[in-house]
Design a protein around this motif. Structure first.
Motif: not given
Length: 239
Positions: A17-18, A20-21, A133, A137-138, A140-141
């Motif tokens: 998630c981190i 991908y963001f 997640l 993440g993808w 929202s980023g």
């Protein structure tokens, strides 16, 4: 042993998630700079989950044709069909057909690798947790990146826009350093791309078809010149 804990899936999905963001943040900037709205860019990430496909698809959406878009996505994303066949062998018997369809949506390189790294089979609860997640993440980023592209100074946006190209470089370089054949294939693809860019007779070819031609020609050429040798199993060697 079957791993079927939604909570464990969530935990394993945090690093993805981190990552991908940060990458989709750069994609959001790139998409908005290419003429898409923040909503359009966000929907692309929400409904696709394919970094390479999205990066190649945005310029085609802006200046190309439907046929270019379809063919480029078919070539770029064909690996997911193989990954889906492979990961399905990892599922427990309780993962039904509908669950496999849902899981296939987010069967990205990283999610595939993490799921495969578990010993034993994995259940649908674990996979749903692992997917959740990274999808957030993808998406929202991309949304935040798209908004930032409209707010941040141009020089900052241009610098951040390079991040997504850096991601692909980071993916290719380690493999190319280990495998001489892969490095040569990459160099050949770059050479072909330069030909389509600088040779007048080839420069008229649309960018979407250029991606397809360079990828397919390079892959076929090195599959013929330097095929990967199948390793013989111990049974075959001993038999």
């Amino acid at each position: 042993m079957e791993i079927n804990s939604f909570k464990k899936g969530l935990k394993d999905g945090i690093p993805i998630c981190i990552g991908y963001f940060s990458v989709s943040f750069a994609f959001g900037i790139f998409a908005v700079e290419s003429g898409l709205t923040v909503l359009q860019a966000t929907l692309i990430s929400l409904l696709n989950m394919t970094s390479a496909g999205q990066l190649a698809g945005v310029p085609i959406m802006a200046n190309g044709t439907i046929m270019e878009l379809v063919l480029s996505q078919l070539v770029i994303n064909s690996r997911y069909s193989l990954m889906s066949v492979s990961i399905s062998q990892k599922f427990s018997n309780k993962v039904k057909f509908f669950d496999k369809l849902v899981i296939s949506f987010a069967n990205t390189d990283e999610i595939f690798a993490v799921a495969h790294s578990n010993s034993g089979s994995v259940g649908k609860k674990y996979m749903y947790g692992l997917m959740l997640l990274p999808i957030i993440g993808w998406t929202s980023g991309t949304f935040v990146g798209g908004i930032a592209g409209n707010i941040l100074p141009t020089i900052v946006v241009s610098a951040l826009g390079l991040a997504i190209y850096g991601m692909f470089t980071a993916i290719v370089v380690p493999v190319a350093k280990k495998e001489k054949t892969t490095a040569l294939c990459v160099v050949w693809a770059i050479f072909l791309s330069c030909c389509f860019r600088y040779i007048p007779a080839l420069s008229i070819v649309p960018s979407g078809f250029t991606v397809i031609i360079c990828a397919v020609v390079s892959s076929i050429l090195f599959a013929i010149l330097a095929p990967i040798k199948e390793e013989k199993s111990e049974e075959t060697e001993n038999g």
